[in-house]
Design a protein around this motif. Structure first.
Motif, PDB file in Angstrom:
ATOM      1  N   ALA A  52       0.783  -1.176   0.067  1.00 39.62           N
ATOM      2  CA  ALA A  52       0.016  -0.100  -0.086  1.00 39.62           C
ATOM      3  C   ALA A  52       0.734   1.248   0.171  1.00 39.62           C
ATOM      4  CB  ALA A  52      -0.961   0.014   1.319  1.00 39.62           C
ATOM      5  N   GLN A  53       0.628   2.376  -1.043  1.00 40.01           N
ATOM      6  CA  GLN A  53       1.328   3.620  -0.960  1.00 40.01           C
ATOM      7  C   GLN A  53       0.598   4.613  -0.205  1.00 40.01           C
ATOM      8  OE1 GLN A  53       4.474   3.847  -3.072  1.00 40.01           O
ATOM      9  NE2 GLN A  53       4.298   1.694  -2.357  1.00 40.01           N
ATOM     10  N   VAL A  54       1.440   5.483   0.275  1.00 36.56           N
ATOM     11  CA  VAL A  54       0.893   6.736   0.972  1.00 36.56           C
ATOM     12  C   VAL A  54       1.719   7.919   0.693  1.00 36.56           C
ATOM     13  CG1 VAL A  54       2.242   6.342   2.940  1.00 36.56           C
ATOM     14  CG2 VAL A  54       0.241   7.547   3.284  1.00 36.56           C
ATOM     15  N   ASN A  55       1.036   8.955   0.472  1.00 38.65           N
ATOM     16  CA  ASN A  55       2.063  10.455   0.278  1.00 38.65           C
ATOM     17  C   ASN A  55       2.166  10.905   1.695  1.00 38.65           C
ATOM     18  OD1 ASN A  55       1.990  10.550  -2.858  1.00 38.65           O
ATOM     19  ND2 ASN A  55      -0.155  10.505  -2.612  1.00 38.65           N
ATOM     20  N   TYR A  56       3.322  11.619   1.858  1.00 36.86           N
ATOM     21  CA  TYR A  56       3.637  12.160   3.169  1.00 36.86           C
ATOM     22  C   TYR A  56       4.582  13.399   3.066  1.00 36.86           C
ATOM     23  CZ  TYR A  56       8.163   9.819   2.402  1.00 36.86           C
ATOM     24  OH  TYR A  56       9.336   9.331   2.343  1.00 36.86           O
ATOM     25  N   ASP A  57       4.376  14.117   3.886  1.00 39.68           N
ATOM     26  CA  ASP A  57       5.407  15.169   4.116  1.00 39.68           C
ATOM     27  C   ASP A  57       6.433  14.717   5.539  1.00 39.68           C
ATOM     28  OD1 ASP A  57       4.296  16.715   2.328  1.00 39.68           O
ATOM     29  OD2 ASP A  57       3.026  18.106   3.723  1.00 39.68           O
ATOM     30  N   PHE A  58       7.471  15.104   5.234  1.00 38.83           N
ATOM     31  CA  PHE A  58       8.524  14.799   6.065  1.00 38.83           C
ATOM     32  C   PHE A  58       9.287  16.049   6.521  1.00 38.83           C
ATOM     33  CE2 PHE A  58      12.731  13.036   7.705  1.00 38.83           C
ATOM     34  CZ  PHE A  58      12.259  12.111   8.748  1.00 38.83           C
ATOM     35  N   SER A  59       9.529  16.119   7.790  1.00 39.18           N
ATOM     36  CA  SER A  59      10.467  17.569   8.300  1.00 39.18           C
ATOM     37  C   SER A  59      11.370  16.905   9.226  1.00 39.18           C
ATOM     38  CB  SER A  59       9.604  18.553   8.947  1.00 39.18           C
ATOM     39  OG  SER A  59       8.964  18.089   9.918  1.00 39.18           O
ATOM     40  N   TRP A  60      12.672  17.517   9.237  1.00 37.54           N
ATOM     41  CA  TRP A  60      13.716  17.238   9.991  1.00 37.54           C
ATOM     42  C   TRP A  60      14.546  18.507  10.493  1.00 37.54           C
ATOM     43  CZ3 TRP A  60      17.681  12.617   8.521  1.00 37.54           C
ATOM     44  CH2 TRP A  60      18.644  12.453   9.582  1.00 37.54           C
ATOM     45  N   THR A  61      14.338  18.817  11.776  1.00 38.30           N
ATOM     46  CA  THR A  61      15.144  20.000  12.464  1.00 38.30           C
ATOM     47  C   THR A  61      16.205  19.716  13.323  1.00 38.30           C
ATOM     48  OG1 THR A  61      13.044  21.386  12.042  1.00 38.30           O
ATOM     49  CG2 THR A  61      14.725  22.227  13.554  1.00 38.30           C
ATOM     50  N   THR A  62      17.149  20.311  13.387  1.00 40.84           N
ATOM     51  CA  THR A  62      18.552  19.965  14.165  1.00 40.84           C
ATOM     52  C   THR A  62      18.996  21.274  14.710  1.00 40.84           C
ATOM     53  OG1 THR A  62      18.831  17.868  13.099  1.00 40.84           O
ATOM     54  CG2 THR A  62      20.724  18.800  14.390  1.00 40.84           C
ATOM     55  N   ALA A  63      19.322  21.237  16.060  1.00 37.01           N
ATOM     56  CA  ALA A  63      19.829  22.382  16.851  1.00 37.01           C
ATOM     57  C   ALA A  63      20.948  21.968  17.950  1.00 37.01           C
ATOM     58  CB  ALA A  63      18.816  23.331  17.754  1.00 37.01           C
ATOM     59  N   GLU A  64      22.107  22.577  17.707  1.00 38.23           N
ATOM     60  CA  GLU A  64      23.001  22.266  18.298  1.00 38.23           C
ATOM     61  C   GLU A  64      23.721  23.378  19.280  1.00 38.23           C
ATOM     62  OE1 GLU A  64      24.807  18.736  15.144  1.00 38.23           O
ATOM     63  OE2 GLU A  64      25.808  20.399  15.656  1.00 38.23           O
ATOM     64  N   LEU A  65      24.299  22.991  20.553  1.00 39.38           N
ATOM     65  CA  LEU A  65      25.025  23.846  21.254  1.00 39.38           C
ATOM     66  C   LEU A  65      26.286  23.292  21.645  1.00 39.38           C
ATOM     67  CD1 LEU A  65      22.293  25.568  23.583  1.00 39.38           C
ATOM     68  CD2 LEU A  65      23.753  26.661  21.870  1.00 39.38           C
ATOM     69  N   LEU A  66      27.528  23.669  21.254  1.00 45.10           N
ATOM     70  CA  LEU A  66      28.693  23.114  21.528  1.00 45.10           C
ATOM     71  C   LEU A  66      29.762  24.028  22.089  1.00 45.10           C
ATOM     72  CD1 LEU A  66      29.122  21.604  17.877  1.00 45.10           C
ATOM     73  CD2 LEU A  66      28.107  20.416  19.869  1.00 45.10           C
ATOM     74  N   ALA A  67      30.703  23.377  22.799  1.00 44.97           N
ATOM     75  CA  ALA A  67      31.835  24.114  23.232  1.00 44.97           C
ATOM     76  C   ALA A  67      33.147  23.624  22.632  1.00 44.97           C
ATOM     77  CB  ALA A  67      32.088  24.244  24.782  1.00 44.97           C
TER      78      ALA A  67
END
Length: 196
Positions: A52-67
């Protein structure tokens, strides 16, 4: 129910930003990136017909705090840095049709450790390569990333850059049955850098 996120067919606008502030050998780094895509995939689950096929929206968000800390000899024309910190990840998947339309989101935070090498190449050109790994202690099961950047000074503190970034993640949770097996984010970035 699961949907395999495959090759992109319609990648939306993506954005990545990096702010670094420091003095001497020490530096604080904040990074942010987001992307989304529209695609079609095969849906699997109880009571769902095979294929079975499906249409989708996919999102990917990344945030980093580094020293970061510069190790070895302290020079301005080349530097080797070690860094560590935290990475926040948000993923969202909206099923637009098919037998069970709806939306699933997942968030996690994980530790990150890595290294970067920067070198002035002569004239206006410079380059940087870096890599890191995350997860292991908490967050994802394992995440690793490598990147390379080539820059050119065009005027004063203004630089133009071309960069490539590859990130691979393996993440799963028993509570929601959410799986992200060897999920990959990769691609070229063209950007503007202000160095003070």
């Amino acid at each position: 129910m699961a949907v395999t996120v495959g090759d992109t067919t319609s990648l939306h606008a993506s954005f990545a930003g990096d702010v670094q502030v420091g003095k001497g050998r020490f530096r604080g780094i904040a990074r942010f990136s987001t992307t989304s895509l529209k695609n079609q995939g095969t849906i699997e689950g109880a009571g769902i017909p095979d294929g079975a096929q499906v249409n989708y929206d996919f999102s990917w968000t990344t945030a980093e705090l580094l020293a970061a800390w510069q190790v070895g000899r302290f020079d301005t024309d080349h530097a080797f840095k070690l860094f560590g910190g935290l990475r926040y990840v948000h993923q969202g998947q909206k099923l637009l049709d098919g037998p069970q339309p709806g939306e699933v989101t997942q968030d996690w935070v994980e530790p990150v450790f890595g290294a970067e090498y920067f070198v002035e190449m002569g004239g206006p050109f410079w380059a940087a390569v870096d890599g890191d790994m995350g997860g292991v202690l908490f967050g994802s099961e394992f995440t690793w990333r490598v990147g390379a950047e080539l820059g050119i000074n065009v005027a004063g503190p203004v630089h133009l850059t071309l960069a490539y970034d590859y990130l691979q993640t393996e993440y799963g949770t028993k509570d929601s049955d959410y799986r992200w097996d060897e999920g990959v984010s990769q691609g070229w970035f063209f950007g503007l850098v202000i160095k003070d």
